[in-house]
Scaffold this motif. Structure first.
Motif, PDB file in Angstrom:
ATOM      1  N   ASP A 327      21.293  -2.018 -15.848  1.00  0.00           N
ATOM      2  CA  ASP A 327      20.522  -1.597 -14.675  1.00  0.00           C
ATOM      3  C   ASP A 327      19.550  -2.675 -14.217  1.00  0.00           C
ATOM      4  OD1 ASP A 327      21.796   0.832 -14.682  1.00  0.00           O
ATOM      5  OD2 ASP A 327      20.277   1.809 -15.926  1.00  0.00           O
ATOM      6  N   GLU A 360      22.754   1.591  -6.258  1.00  0.00           N
ATOM      7  CA  GLU A 360      22.034   2.495  -7.165  1.00  0.00           C
ATOM      8  C   GLU A 360      21.000   1.727  -7.992  1.00  0.00           C
ATOM      9  OE1 GLU A 360      25.029   4.342  -9.485  1.00  0.00           O
ATOM     10  OE2 GLU A 360      25.808   5.586  -7.841  1.00  0.00           O
ATOM     11  N   SER A 364      16.925   2.328  -7.657  1.00  0.00           N
ATOM     12  CA  SER A 364      16.222   2.880  -8.816  1.00  0.00           C
ATOM     13  C   SER A 364      15.205   1.906  -9.395  1.00  0.00           C
ATOM     14  CB  SER A 364      17.231   3.283  -9.896  1.00  0.00           C
ATOM     15  OG  SER A 364      17.951   2.133 -10.350  1.00  0.00           O
ATOM     16  N   LYS A 365      15.515   0.609  -9.373  1.00  0.00           N
ATOM     17  CA  LYS A 365      14.642  -0.385 -10.009  1.00  0.00           C
ATOM     18  C   LYS A 365      13.650  -1.019  -9.029  1.00  0.00           C
ATOM     19  CE  LYS A 365      16.340  -0.007 -14.110  1.00  0.00           C
ATOM     20  NZ  LYS A 365      15.526   0.521 -15.216  1.00  0.00           N
TER      21      LYS A 365
END
Length: 514
Positions: A327, A360, A364-365
């Motif tokens: 991620d 994504e 998210s980050k």
């Protein structure tokens, strides 16, 4: 009295010139009338009237001369003001050249200081070698006396074994055998090994060269950047050996310069060399190895070798996932590159999967307002367009524009609409035969598509092209006009920012040639 600016002085001078011109014309007409009356008076033989007319004519002529003098002075003032403007421009140009010369002078000072240090070290080495030479000569003379005692045969062998003084390598290493002297270098191999094992920090001069290479390459001055990069590479190899991570870094920089020059073969050779060094010194799963693999994949992609580039990009992705985590934003960047390679090969299912996963990670980050989110949505929409999925692409484009609108103008409501909604309303009004009033500045939307957010401008163009393909010409014109306004504003900002370097063009060429 307030001090007037140069522009105000010029404007007032022009006004005075116009007034003097009008006054001159008026005096000329009066002078012509007096001349005519004087001729009539002479014909009537009236001496009293003649003297009065002559006096008036003289006064008018004197006034006319003063007006001509004033006009001449005004012209001189205007010419002087124009000359001062030219001088000021030249002054700015010279200031720019002085700043550049100061930068280069600072680099030359660093170069000179480093050379002086090298010279001092060399002088110390020469002094040490001279002492060693004297010691070896003394030892040789002692051996000669010892051999004289053993007889004439030993003396003959000593003469045959005595080294020749015209061989510089022999002077440095008089005790080595003849067979070893032909392959010997002034620096022992063990010294290289010690420097590599002990770690290496790039000296100040090499950091300066590194920065100059990047600067000159960004300016398109490759004839300067390439020799500087090669010089830094040569110094690194001399001090640290070829198989060192810093050598690989400099190879990457030189490869980047070559790729910009379209020298893809030379760039590929350098990147492969850098990859081998980093795998050997840092390990096969190091982030620097992934960066080199990615650069090599990008280079192959520029040459159209998508199949060769794809496995390199996938390997870089595996390394980054293993080292940084699945991620991490760098993983998302690698997914974007991999998706682009697959898109050029028509692998649209894989492309969608890579882009969606990258999206994504970014959201998210880094959050929904990160520029990479809008870029990835644009890339995914482009993939949808190639497959004919116009509805999905339109949704993504609208999401980008809506988010940009909320970030710039606040929450959307009935009076605060995003640009795509305004465009569609204008399209509906056109079909209902309603007249579209000018939507001033499109609600200030040119501000949301500033020079620092080119993705918004690209989205406006792409959605406009999609509207045009669907036959929504009024909506397309609205978006394209907004994109055009933002582009014009961006170009003006760039021109203002680059105005100073442009003045020094001629001087820069002269300095390069010198």
């Amino acid at each position: 009295m307030t001090q007037m600016t140069q522009e105000e002085i010029m404007a007032n001078t022009k006004t005075v010139v116009q007034g003097l011109e009008a006054l001159k014309n008026e005096h000329n007409s009066i002078l012509n009338g007096l001349t005519s009356s004087l001729e009539l008076t002479v014909s009537n033989v009236n001496s009293g009237d003649c003297s009065v007319v002559e006096e008036k004519k003289g006064l008018v002529q004197k006034s006319l001369d003063m007006i001509d003098l004033g006009l001449g002075e005004a012209q001189v003032m205007m010419a002087l003001a124009s000359h001062l403007q030219i001088v000021e421009a030249e002054k700015q140009k010279l200031r720019t050249q002085v700043r550049r010369l100061c930068q280069e002078n600072a680099w030359l000072r660093d170069e000179l200081a480093n050379t002086q240090q090298k010279l001092q070290a060399s002088e110390q080495a020469v002094a040490q070698l001279e002492e060693d030479k004297k010691h070896f000569e003394f030892m040789a003379s002692m051996r000669k006396y010892d051999q004289d005692i053993t007889g004439d045969d030993s003396s003959t062998e000593t003469k045959q074994d005595k080294p020749k003084q015209d061989d510089p390598v022999v002077d440095l290493f008089p005790d080595d055998d003849t067979e070893e002297r032909s392959t010997m270098s002034p620096t022992p191999p063990s010294q290289f090994a010690q420097q590599v094992n002990a770690g290496y920090e790039i000296p100040a001069r090499l950091r300066t060269l590194h920065n100059l290479v990047i600067q000159y390459a960004s300016q398109g001055r490759y004839e300067v950047a390439v020799p500087l990069c090669k010089q830094a590479l040569e110094d690194l190899e001399k001090t640290s050996g070829h198989d060192h991570p810093d050598v690989a870094t400099m190879l990457n920089i030189l490869a980047l310069v070559y790729s910009v020059q379209n020298k893809y073969k030379e760039a590929a050779n350098l990147l492969n060399d850098a990859l081998a060094i980093r795998e050997k010194t840092l390990g096969e799963n190091h982030p620097a190895v992934a960066a080199t693999l990615n650069n090599l994949a990008v280079l192959y992609g520029k040459r159209g070798k998508y199949k060769e580039a794809e496995p390199l990009c996938k390997r870089a992705l595996e390394i980054r996932e293993k080292v940084l985590g699945k991620d991490h934003p760098d993983v998302a960047k690698q997914l974007n590159n991999l998706a682009l390679l697959c898109q050029n090969q028509g692998k649209y299912e894989e492309v969608e999967r890579y882009y969606q996963r990258a999206l994504e990670i970014y959201e998210s980050k880094l959050g929904p307002d990160d520029p990479n989110v809008a870029k990835t949505k644009n890339n995914l929409a482009s993939c949808y367009l190639k497959q004919g999925k116009y509805k999905e692409a339109e949704i993504l484009y609208k999401q980008v524009l809506t988010r940009a609108h909320e970030r710039e103008f606040g929450t959307i409501d009935g009076d605060n609409k995003p640009i795509w909604q305004v465009a569609e309303e204008r399209e509906e009004n056109k079909h209902r035969n309603k007249e579209n009033v000018p939507y001033g500045e499109y609600g200030g939307w040119h501000k949301a598509a500033k020079v620092d957010s080119p993705t918004v401008t690209t989205t406006l163009k792409n959605l406009g092209a999609l509207y045009r393909r669907q036959g929504k010409y009024e909506a397309a014109d609205t978006l394209e006009d907004c994109a055009l306004r933002s582009r014009k504003e961006a170009l003006e900002i760039v021109k203002q920012a680059k105005g100073t370097p442009i003045l020094g063009g001629e001087g820069g060429d002269k300095r390069r040639s010198s």
